[in-house]
Design a protein around this motif. Sequence first.
Motif, PDB file in Angstrom:
ATOM      1  N   CYS A 308      56.024  77.062  -7.182  1.00  0.00           N
ATOM      2  CA  CYS A 308      56.000  76.855  -8.641  1.00  0.00           C
ATOM      3  C   CYS A 308      57.025  75.778  -9.022  1.00  0.00           C
ATOM      4  O   CYS A 308      58.015  75.581  -8.315  1.00  0.00           O
ATOM      5  CB  CYS A 308      56.427  78.121  -9.380  1.00  0.00           C
ATOM      6  N   GLY A 309      56.825  75.165 -10.177  1.00  0.00           N
ATOM      7  CA  GLY A 309      57.821  74.260 -10.757  1.00  0.00           C
ATOM      8  C   GLY A 309      58.210  73.119  -9.822  1.00  0.00           C
ATOM      9  O   GLY A 309      57.356  72.489  -9.173  1.00  0.00           O
ATOM     10  N   SER A 310      59.510  72.867  -9.742  1.00  0.00           N
ATOM     11  CA  SER A 310      59.990  71.762  -8.903  1.00  0.00           C
ATOM     12  C   SER A 310      59.651  72.003  -7.438  1.00  0.00           C
ATOM     13  O   SER A 310      59.440  71.055  -6.677  1.00  0.00           O
ATOM     14  CB  SER A 310      61.506  71.629  -9.030  1.00  0.00           C
ATOM     15  N   SER A 311      59.614  73.260  -7.038  1.00  0.00           N
ATOM     16  CA  SER A 311      59.267  73.557  -5.638  1.00  0.00           C
ATOM     17  C   SER A 311      57.825  73.133  -5.356  1.00  0.00           C
ATOM     18  O   SER A 311      57.501  72.685  -4.253  1.00  0.00           O
ATOM     19  CB  SER A 311      59.441  75.049  -5.351  1.00  0.00           C
ATOM     20  N   ILE A 354      57.350  77.807  -0.794  1.00  0.00           N
ATOM     21  CA  ILE A 354      58.624  77.143  -1.117  1.00  0.00           C
ATOM     22  C   ILE A 354      59.180  77.808  -2.367  1.00  0.00           C
ATOM     23  O   ILE A 354      58.507  77.882  -3.398  1.00  0.00           O
ATOM     24  CB  ILE A 354      58.435  75.636  -1.391  1.00  0.00           C
ATOM     25  N   SER A 355      60.417  78.277  -2.269  1.00  0.00           N
ATOM     26  CA  SER A 355      61.048  78.896  -3.440  1.00  0.00           C
ATOM     27  C   SER A 355      62.559  78.870  -3.273  1.00  0.00           C
ATOM     28  O   SER A 355      63.082  79.511  -2.367  1.00  0.00           O
ATOM     29  CB  SER A 355      60.560  80.340  -3.598  1.00  0.00           C
ATOM     30  N   GLN A 356      63.219  78.129  -4.142  1.00  0.00           N
ATOM     31  CA  GLN A 356      64.674  78.063  -4.105  1.00  0.00           C
ATOM     32  C   GLN A 356      65.261  79.466  -4.142  1.00  0.00           C
ATOM     33  O   GLN A 356      66.070  79.844  -3.318  1.00  0.00           O
ATOM     34  CB  GLN A 356      65.146  77.223  -5.295  1.00  0.00           C
ATOM     35  N   SER A 357      64.835  80.247  -5.140  1.00  0.00           N
ATOM     36  CA  SER A 357      65.409  81.579  -5.359  1.00  0.00           C
ATOM     37  C   SER A 357      64.907  82.593  -4.346  1.00  0.00           C
ATOM     38  O   SER A 357      65.557  83.597  -4.089  1.00  0.00           O
ATOM     39  CB  SER A 357      65.032  82.068  -6.753  1.00  0.00           C
ATOM     40  N   GLY A 358      63.724  82.346  -3.808  1.00  0.00           N
ATOM     41  CA  GLY A 358      63.105  83.328  -2.920  1.00  0.00           C
ATOM     42  C   GLY A 358      62.624  84.556  -3.680  1.00  0.00           C
ATOM     43  O   GLY A 358      62.264  85.564  -3.072  1.00  0.00           O
ATOM     44  N   THR A 360      60.673  84.144  -6.936  1.00  0.00           N
ATOM     45  CA  THR A 360      59.672  83.844  -7.963  1.00  0.00           C
ATOM     46  C   THR A 360      58.453  84.758  -7.779  1.00  0.00           C
ATOM     47  O   THR A 360      57.821  84.759  -6.717  1.00  0.00           O
ATOM     48  CB  THR A 360      59.280  82.356  -7.887  1.00  0.00           C
ATOM     49  N   VAL A 406      69.712  75.471 -14.428  1.00  0.00           N
ATOM     50  CA  VAL A 406      68.343  75.993 -14.400  1.00  0.00           C
ATOM     51  C   VAL A 406      67.372  74.969 -13.799  1.00  0.00           C
ATOM     52  O   VAL A 406      66.468  75.313 -13.046  1.00  0.00           O
ATOM     53  CB  VAL A 406      67.923  76.443 -15.818  1.00  0.00           C
ATOM     54  N   ALA A 407      67.568  73.698 -14.111  1.00  0.00           N
ATOM     55  CA  ALA A 407      66.677  72.668 -13.566  1.00  0.00           C
ATOM     56  C   ALA A 407      67.085  72.372 -12.114  1.00  0.00           C
ATOM     57  O   ALA A 407      68.247  72.091 -11.837  1.00  0.00           O
ATOM     58  CB  ALA A 407      66.787  71.406 -14.405  1.00  0.00           C
ATOM     59  N   ALA A 408      66.130  72.452 -11.221  1.00  0.00           N
ATOM     60  CA  ALA A 408      66.429  72.216  -9.803  1.00  0.00           C
ATOM     61  C   ALA A 408      66.790  70.750  -9.565  1.00  0.00           C
ATOM     62  O   ALA A 408      66.110  69.852 -10.061  1.00  0.00           O
ATOM     63  CB  ALA A 408      65.214  72.585  -8.967  1.00  0.00           C
ATOM     64  N   GLU A 496      62.463  69.538 -19.411  1.00  0.00           N
ATOM     65  CA  GLU A 496      63.317  70.730 -19.316  1.00  0.00           C
ATOM     66  C   GLU A 496      64.664  70.518 -20.002  1.00  0.00           C
ATOM     67  O   GLU A 496      65.173  71.392 -20.686  1.00  0.00           O
ATOM     68  CB  GLU A 496      63.645  71.032 -17.838  1.00  0.00           C
ATOM     69  N   ALA A 610      64.466  79.933 -17.508  1.00  0.00           N
ATOM     70  CA  ALA A 610      65.373  80.727 -16.665  1.00  0.00           C
ATOM     71  C   ALA A 610      65.258  80.209 -15.254  1.00  0.00           C
ATOM     72  O   ALA A 610      64.259  79.589 -14.882  1.00  0.00           O
ATOM     73  CB  ALA A 610      65.002  82.188 -16.711  1.00  0.00           C
ATOM     74  N   VAL A 613      62.391  83.205 -11.853  1.00  0.00           N
ATOM     75  CA  VAL A 613      61.324  83.748 -12.689  1.00  0.00           C
ATOM     76  C   VAL A 613      60.680  84.938 -11.984  1.00  0.00           C
ATOM     77  O   VAL A 613      59.696  84.777 -11.255  1.00  0.00           O
ATOM     78  CB  VAL A 613      60.309  82.644 -13.054  1.00  0.00           C
TER      79      VAL A 613
HETATM   80  C1  G6P Z   1      61.904  78.080 -12.712  1.00  0.00           C
HETATM   81  C2  G6P Z   1      63.055  77.097 -12.654  1.00  0.00           C
HETATM   82  C3  G6P Z   1      62.625  75.805 -11.932  1.00  0.00           C
HETATM   83  C4  G6P Z   1      62.052  76.157 -10.562  1.00  0.00           C
HETATM   84  C5  G6P Z   1      60.916  77.180 -10.653  1.00  0.00           C
HETATM   85  C6  G6P Z   1      60.503  77.700  -9.290  1.00  0.00           C
HETATM   86  O1  G6P Z   1      60.921  77.601 -13.567  1.00  0.00           O
HETATM   87  O2  G6P Z   1      63.501  76.798 -13.944  1.00  0.00           O
HETATM   88  O3  G6P Z   1      63.721  74.944 -11.782  1.00  0.00           O
HETATM   89  O4  G6P Z   1      61.572  74.987  -9.964  1.00  0.00           O
HETATM   90  O5  G6P Z   1      61.352  78.317 -11.419  1.00  0.00           O
HETATM   91  O6  G6P Z   1      61.578  78.435  -8.754  1.00  0.00           O
HETATM   92  P1  G6P Z   1      61.788  78.761  -7.241  1.00  0.00           P
HETATM   93  O7  G6P Z   1      63.032  79.581  -7.188  1.00  0.00           O
HETATM   94  O8  G6P Z   1      60.584  79.540  -6.802  1.00  0.00           O
HETATM   95  O9  G6P Z   1      61.908  77.474  -6.507  1.00  0.00           O
END
Ligand code: G6P
Length: 616
Positions: A308-311, A354-358, A360, A406-408, A496, A610, A613
């Motif tokens: 999702c998103g930047s990922s 792909i997920s920064q937070s792991g 989403t 918040v923005a990656a 964003e 946020a 997510v």
């Molecule tokens: C949110 C964040 C974004 C991020 C996206 C996916 O929308 O604001 O910056 O790219 O979630 O998050 P993830 O943790 O799955 O990479």
Amino acid sequence: MCGIVGYIGNKDVKSVVLNGLYNLEYRGYDSAGIAFIDRKEKIHVYKKVGKVSVLEKEVLKNISNVSFKLGIGHTRWATHGKVSEQNAHPHTSASGKIAIVHNGIIENYVELKEFLEEKGYKLVSETDTEVLAHLIEYFYTTEELNLLTSFTKALQQVKGTYAIALISEYEPNKIFVARKGSPLTIGLGKGEMFVGSDIYAFIKYTNLVIYLNDENIGIIDGLAYNIYDLEGNTIDIRPVVTDSDLMFSDLQGYRSYMEKEIFEQPLYLKNALEKSIIIDNDDIIFPYFNFFSQENIKKINRIIITACGSSWNAGLIGKYLIEKLAQIPTSVEYASEFRYSSPIIHQNDMIIAISQSGETADTLEALKIPKSNGAKILSITNIPNSSICRESDGIIYMNANQEIGVAATKTFTNTVLILVLLSLYLANGKKLLSTTKMKKMLNELSDIPNKVQQILDQKESIFVLANKYVTKANFLYLGRGINYPIALEGALKLKEISYIHAEGYAAGEMKHGPLALIDEFMPVIFVAPKDYLYEKSVSNINEVKSRHGKTIGIISESDKYLPTILDDYICIPQTFDEFNPILSVIPLQLFAYYVGTIRGLNVDKPRNLAKSVTVE
Ligand code: G6P
């Protein structure tokens, strides 16, 4: 998406809970609230609209001298019910003796609410969470069950997702927790215990962590923890020691986390090159690759990337890289769409999540479909032990350290770097790269952090550019090939951070619609380094110029022609075509950052967004 904190122990409960909330504020910042139990076993609840600092003032004003046994806290990203004090968590039961905080969505809350209203309960908020507080008390008082059984019985009625922390005057020496679909962890200290949506809530105090699994219910009392399933059976979960490198970082003199995270990209790109891989005999080895040995990789016929998103934008770059270098057909799917589609999955498909937070929620659910069809899951994430990691057959860590803005930014560039390395690994396994080419590419990669630094050093010129265009209402970002996802990412960053309408588009598609938008008021940012599509990009720039659009280019420093026709430009150092996205995104991050700050906005916490997510 909402942060949950809890503490039981001998430290000052207020400070620990408030500190945890500050550390989780990136998960939501519509409102914040806390509930404590004092030494006389009474619950105190405070909630405020706005940031944790507003809540802290309120707490200090009212109860700075009161000592507490335990407490829970919540920082909200609104889903059900507007942003108001009434809808802020914690929510209490009718008697006020149960207080709960919740992250997730109770999908059948209307049905549960009707049931409670029939029984005479009056709900005071518009949230889905409040029903749970009443339902637990209903079972506790009418069926005379203990609190654990009442809690379990209430959760058995719930459809949806939850991470919950609960305290009660009925059993005032315990914190109850539960998880399904939304993350929750318990931190174990000496004679004290912590609760957190993620470990940043308490990593300052302990790195011994229990990661709850779905449908786990737990009780902690500071000395012992007990975990149960929804049937009431005891479950044995062992704590794990979490990497202390993940220590929450402070601003170190920067004005915002976004600024800090943009400027520390050279450092963390180097970190990823050192930690994510081992270079052995010109081959790449990923330390946590588990299933994905070269032997197993050879069997892979197709790759599906979901994110999702930047990922997702980074994933699209991954498609170009994998198809070009490793010649494996690759598709990229929005996790929120993929999870509800009917994909045809084969055993030899490889899924990259792909997920920064792991955490989403959409990405977590999306990978479960192919997994149940026998496909293997590789995750690329920044957070060890996250829910997505635990569903995966192999993991590559971004090694970008905590990202708070918040923005990656730094996790985006580290993800692209990882995707480059992964493509090289796959290509090498298929013997598609000569040793000389591999050596050359790895050599150039090691210089990428320095090249990123050279771009960051042009910050003054990018600030000037931001000042010049800050009043524009719309932007178009265009790119071709591997730089098309950078046009998407550049536009996403501007939306964003600065709330300016921006659209990313494939430059070649411009003539099929967006060209109609071009006039002397429309700035068009071209990502046009000197790569295999350079001439095509030049033609697109001329098309915009001939319609009087303002043209801004992200171009190669060796380019002598484009500076003569563009209105403005920022140069990036020359590199291999495959590595250009890591460089070309940097000026666009800085541009969005400066536009946002010039407009006086909170770039770390953009409205309505946020970082993690955890609801769909
Ligand atoms: C949110 C964040 C974004 C991020 C996206 C996916 O929308 O604001 O910056 O790219 O979630 O998050 P993830 O943790 O799955 O990479």
